[in-house]
Design a protein around this motif. Structure first.
Motif, PDB file in Angstrom:
ATOM      1  N   PHE A 140     -41.843  12.337  25.163  1.00 49.53           N
ATOM      2  CA  PHE A 140     -42.040  13.637  25.782  1.00 49.53           C
ATOM      3  C   PHE A 140     -41.633  14.673  24.743  1.00 49.53           C
ATOM      4  O   PHE A 140     -40.447  14.840  24.448  1.00 49.53           O
ATOM      5  CB  PHE A 140     -41.203  13.769  27.050  1.00 49.53           C
ATOM      6  CG  PHE A 140     -41.664  12.871  28.160  1.00 49.53           C
ATOM      7  CD1 PHE A 140     -42.857  13.111  28.821  1.00 49.53           C
ATOM      8  CD2 PHE A 140     -40.920  11.752  28.517  1.00 49.53           C
ATOM      9  CE1 PHE A 140     -43.289  12.278  29.833  1.00 49.53           C
ATOM     10  CE2 PHE A 140     -41.351  10.910  29.526  1.00 49.53           C
ATOM     11  CZ  PHE A 140     -42.545  11.167  30.190  1.00 49.53           C
ATOM     12  N   LEU A 141     -42.612  15.336  24.163  1.00 52.51           N
ATOM     13  CA  LEU A 141     -42.359  16.290  23.087  1.00 52.51           C
ATOM     14  C   LEU A 141     -42.177  17.673  23.704  1.00 52.51           C
ATOM     15  O   LEU A 141     -43.080  18.191  24.391  1.00 52.51           O
ATOM     16  CB  LEU A 141     -43.532  16.270  22.107  1.00 52.51           C
ATOM     17  CG  LEU A 141     -43.319  16.846  20.718  1.00 52.51           C
ATOM     18  CD1 LEU A 141     -42.100  16.244  20.045  1.00 52.51           C
ATOM     19  CD2 LEU A 141     -44.555  16.604  19.862  1.00 52.51           C
ATOM     20  N   VAL A 142     -41.009  18.266  23.505  1.00 52.90           N
ATOM     21  CA  VAL A 142     -40.683  19.547  24.138  1.00 52.90           C
ATOM     22  C   VAL A 142     -40.106  20.503  23.103  1.00 52.90           C
ATOM     23  O   VAL A 142     -39.611  20.094  22.050  1.00 52.90           O
ATOM     24  CB  VAL A 142     -39.665  19.361  25.289  1.00 52.90           C
ATOM     25  CG1 VAL A 142     -40.195  18.398  26.344  1.00 52.90           C
ATOM     26  CG2 VAL A 142     -38.305  18.882  24.770  1.00 52.90           C
ATOM     27  N   SER A 143     -40.160  21.786  23.425  1.00 50.96           N
ATOM     28  CA  SER A 143     -39.456  22.775  22.601  1.00 50.96           C
ATOM     29  C   SER A 143     -38.189  23.241  23.309  1.00 50.96           C
ATOM     30  O   SER A 143     -37.267  23.728  22.669  1.00 50.96           O
ATOM     31  CB  SER A 143     -40.366  23.973  22.295  1.00 50.96           C
ATOM     32  OG  SER A 143     -40.896  24.529  23.484  1.00 50.96           O
ATOM     33  N   GLU A 144     -38.149  23.079  24.650  1.00 51.60           N
ATOM     34  CA  GLU A 144     -36.968  23.436  25.433  1.00 51.60           C
ATOM     35  C   GLU A 144     -36.647  22.290  26.386  1.00 51.60           C
ATOM     36  O   GLU A 144     -37.233  22.179  27.459  1.00 51.60           O
ATOM     37  CB  GLU A 144     -37.206  24.727  26.213  1.00 51.60           C
ATOM     38  CG  GLU A 144     -37.419  25.957  25.334  1.00 51.60           C
ATOM     39  CD  GLU A 144     -37.622  27.207  26.160  1.00 51.60           C
ATOM     40  OE1 GLU A 144     -36.664  27.622  26.843  1.00 51.60           O
ATOM     41  OE2 GLU A 144     -38.729  27.761  26.127  1.00 51.60           O
ATOM     42  N   GLU A 145     -35.720  21.471  25.984  1.00 52.87           N
ATOM     43  CA  GLU A 145     -35.378  20.269  26.765  1.00 52.87           C
ATOM     44  C   GLU A 145     -34.937  20.600  28.182  1.00 52.87           C
ATOM     45  O   GLU A 145     -35.247  19.871  29.135  1.00 52.87           O
ATOM     46  CB  GLU A 145     -34.272  19.507  26.039  1.00 52.87           C
ATOM     47  CG  GLU A 145     -33.772  18.266  26.749  1.00 52.87           C
ATOM     48  CD  GLU A 145     -32.522  17.721  26.092  1.00 52.87           C
ATOM     49  OE1 GLU A 145     -31.573  17.396  26.827  1.00 52.87           O
ATOM     50  OE2 GLU A 145     -32.489  17.620  24.854  1.00 52.87           O
TER      51      GLU A 145
END
Length: 256
Positions: A140-145
């Protein structure tokens, strides 16, 4: 040779990922947090590590030779950098991940902008996150976990590739002086970077309860995303729309 920033490839989290891949100890489900502007490159390089038969990435093994541009027979993409997958795309990821690998010993699924998925799409991936196939690794690639659905986040091993500094919140300029400083600072901004700023502004406006202005900024973002305007025209339109309040939707006729 890695195309990621040296500050990232020299970091302890990245070295840990390389070590786990080399020992074939990669967790089956990972929440990977990193700046959005490197998500495309990051997905490719992570997949190279996972899919390489020698677990080093980018060598001359059969799996590494199977790359065709950004595509690989054992890489499954959900969405794209900056754009989360809808529920139909998530269902396709689930279906495809059930198949055995084609040329590698693993199949790797990358879910882009996972924190932006609508609840039905995110919920459809819960079982895959909890019980991936034996041959599967899910990112799951996120910028804001913190914005990832908690039930998904609880099922994933969390890794942050941010530089450790608190991201600066981007607020929409609210006075002529602030707009003047913003325009001067961003006079050379590229459209991709402007779109990222608009996304941050929209998020802040929604959180602040200013839904009317958030809607205006979202309509502007959609227009700029078509990339039919030059960089300077996009900058000028942003100021006209958000500072002056011009109803820009009627300016272009059938342009968009």
């Amino acid at each position: 040779m890695s195309h990621l920033p040296a500050s990232l490839t020299g970091s302890e989290p990245w070295k840990r990922l390389q070590s786990l891949a080399g020992r074939d100890l990669f967790p089956h489900c990972i929440c990977l947090s990193a700046p959005e502007n490197i998500h495309g490159i990051l997905a490719r390089e992570i997949a190279e590590l996972i899919l390489c038969l020698n677990r080093t990435g980018g060598d001359d093994c059969t799996a590494c030779r199977a790359w065709s541009g950004e595509d690989h027979p054992d890489l499954v993409r959900g969405g794209e950098p900056g754009k989360a997958p809808p529920i139909d795309a998530c269902r396709e990821v689930i279906r495809t991940m059930a198949y055995r690998p084609v040329v590698s010993h693993k199949r790797c699924a990358v879910i882009f902008s996972a924190e932006r998925m609508l609840p039905p799409a995110a919920n459809s991936l819960l079982k895959l996150a909890e019980e991936p196939p034996e041959h599967g690794v899910v990112f799951f690639l996120v910028s804001e976990e913190d914005r990832l659905l908690p039930t998904l986040k609880s099922r994933a091993w969390k890794v942050s590739l941010h530089d450790g500094k608190k991201a600066e919140k981007k607020f929409v300029p609210s006075s002529p002086e602030e707009w003047s400083r913003w325009t001067e600072k961003n006079s050379g901004i590229e459209i991709d970077d402007l779109l990222l700023q608009l996304e941050q502004w929209i998020r802040h406006l929604v959180e602040s309860g200013d839904h009317e202005e958030a809607g205006r900024a979202e309509r502007l973002r959609i227009l700029l995303e078509s990339r039919r305007l030059s960089r300077t025209m996009a900058l000028d339109l942003t100021v006209l729309a958000l500072k002056e309040g011009i109803v820009f939707e009627h300016l272009f006729g059938d342009f968009w």
